[in-house]
Design a protein around this motif. Sequence first.
Motif, PDB file in Angstrom:
ATOM      1  N   GLY A 262       0.806  -1.209   0.000  1.00  0.00           N
ATOM      2  CA  GLY A 262       0.000   0.000   0.000  1.00  0.00           C
ATOM      3  C   GLY A 262       0.841   1.263   0.000  1.00  0.00           C
ATOM      4  O   GLY A 262       0.578   2.208  -0.766  1.00  0.00           O
ATOM      5  N   GLY A 263       1.865   1.318   0.842  1.00  0.00           N
ATOM      6  CA  GLY A 263       2.743   2.488   0.863  1.00  0.00           C
ATOM      7  C   GLY A 263       3.492   2.675  -0.437  1.00  0.00           C
ATOM      8  O   GLY A 263       3.656   3.807  -0.923  1.00  0.00           O
ATOM      9  N   ALA A 264       3.951   1.568  -1.037  1.00  0.00           N
ATOM     10  CA  ALA A 264       4.683   1.662  -2.303  1.00  0.00           C
ATOM     11  C   ALA A 264       3.760   2.116  -3.437  1.00  0.00           C
ATOM     12  O   ALA A 264       4.157   2.940  -4.282  1.00  0.00           O
ATOM     13  N   LEU A 265       2.532   1.591  -3.464  1.00  0.00           N
ATOM     14  CA  LEU A 265       1.601   2.000  -4.514  1.00  0.00           C
ATOM     15  C   LEU A 265       1.249   3.479  -4.399  1.00  0.00           C
ATOM     16  O   LEU A 265       1.206   4.201  -5.412  1.00  0.00           O
ATOM     17  N   ALA A 266       1.002   3.939  -3.200  1.00  0.00           N
ATOM     18  CA  ALA A 266       0.645   5.348  -3.013  1.00  0.00           C
ATOM     19  C   ALA A 266       1.775   6.259  -3.463  1.00  0.00           C
ATOM     20  O   ALA A 266       1.564   7.239  -4.207  1.00  0.00           O
ATOM     21  N   THR A 267       2.996   5.954  -3.034  1.00  0.00           N
ATOM     22  CA  THR A 267       4.135   6.801  -3.380  1.00  0.00           C
ATOM     23  C   THR A 267       4.468   6.702  -4.864  1.00  0.00           C
ATOM     24  O   THR A 267       4.718   7.715  -5.534  1.00  0.00           O
ATOM     25  N   GLY A 268       4.472   5.474  -5.395  1.00  0.00           N
ATOM     26  CA  GLY A 268       4.809   5.296  -6.804  1.00  0.00           C
ATOM     27  C   GLY A 268       3.813   5.971  -7.731  1.00  0.00           C
ATOM     28  O   GLY A 268       4.193   6.607  -8.728  1.00  0.00           O
ATOM     29  N   ALA A 269       2.526   5.880  -7.418  1.00  0.00           N
ATOM     30  CA  ALA A 269       1.514   6.507  -8.261  1.00  0.00           C
ATOM     31  C   ALA A 269       1.639   8.026  -8.229  1.00  0.00           C
ATOM     32  O   ALA A 269       1.516   8.700  -9.277  1.00  0.00           O
TER      33      ALA A 269
END
Length: 461
Positions: free
Chosen positions: A197-204
């Motif tokens: 979840g943290g990676a998806l939020a930051t990457g997006a």
Amino acid sequence: MRFKRQPPEQDPQTKEQGPALPDERTVHFVLDLALRIGEVQMSSGAGAADVTATIIAVANAYGLPHCEVDVIFTSITVACHRGTELSPVTSLRVVQSRSLDYTRLAAVETLVNRITSGKTPVEEAQTELSRITEAKHPYPRWLATFSYAALAAAVTIFIGGAALMALFAAVITAVIDRVGRVLNRRALPFFFQQVVGGALATGAALALLASGTFPDVKPTVLVAAAITVLLSGLTVVSTVQDAITGFNVTAAGRTMEVSLMTAGLIAGVVGALNIATALGMPEAPLADPLPPSALRLPIQTLAGAAASGFFALASYATPRAVFVAAIAGGVGTAGYGGLILAGAGPIVASAGAAVVVGFAGGVISRRLRMPPLVVAVSGMVPLLPGLTTYRALYELAIIRTTSGLSTLMIAAAVALALAAGVVLGEYLAHPVRTGLGRLERRFQGPRLAGPLRPNEHHTEP
């Protein structure tokens, strides 16, 4: 089903008979009911003191006055003492799943009120509890996803984002929720779900900036909103409540869970930031928080109310509880904004606003017969330190400065102040709630004893 009792004790000198002792079948049946009720409360995030008081109240209502309860993070143990001649009966139940369903929690609390007021036989209570626990969620799963997305949009507006950024935050959060749903079906541990979840939020957010299509988008605000949503499900309030009320083992278990989930979130955000740097993507400058403004306070209040209401809806609260949660969120954010304008720091302002939310939840819960946990947790969601947490991680991972540690400590202090403030507010509401009950009894005349509220009597195991 008819319960049998052992022959009463008899004093050889006075020949007086004491109270009848329940047989083992009766004890096991009642303890199973009490433990299942405690399991529902524990899995919904209730404090160990509330769970203990509820179990003892249910046992007392069905003729088991001498029970000891031991609640830890993963299990509940109850021992029923039956005098010196009969051996005690001990029963244990493991808390296997943890999920937020405030409609189920409210239904169980209503059942507890009926039990403690003597209106429900034990067989009927067992049947009703089975119906409650086996029922499906009151809303479809897509509505929960929509609510989390709307929560992220409201948080974006609250911390100073524009309408376009609120839309992007909603879309990103919806994707995170659906991906998390898939991972949860595959039984992936929650730690790794937080990492994803943290990676998806930051990457997006960084991908939107790198595309150049939306130059006005601030990744800081988008990631902060997503972090707030991911932090909202953690049982911070129950952790602090358990520590304050002396349930240290349970508090330690909850602390470990909260710390591990937060660490997973941190790992996901930092990992995405480092990967973006390695790929040569442009660095996203940190967006400074907007200065306090009395003109923005009404907008922040409405955004906070919407965030709290949507969180309650995502947690399957009843429509009335959603409305009350929205009011609590608006009051909390208005109080926070007012304290900031008065010159208070974020920690003091968070604690003050949380006290108001906890007090209001404690008083209103008696009048409207809903769990105080719904109002307390939902009301503090908009104030969670998502923006401060992201700033700390950016300073540590990208700028590589030790000031990120102090910023991270501020974020932790704000979260602790929110949780402690809510607990303090609930304790301050206790005498008010008791006084209101006495006034009701005075004006309504004689009646049956009122139902025992689980968080009105804290019994140490």
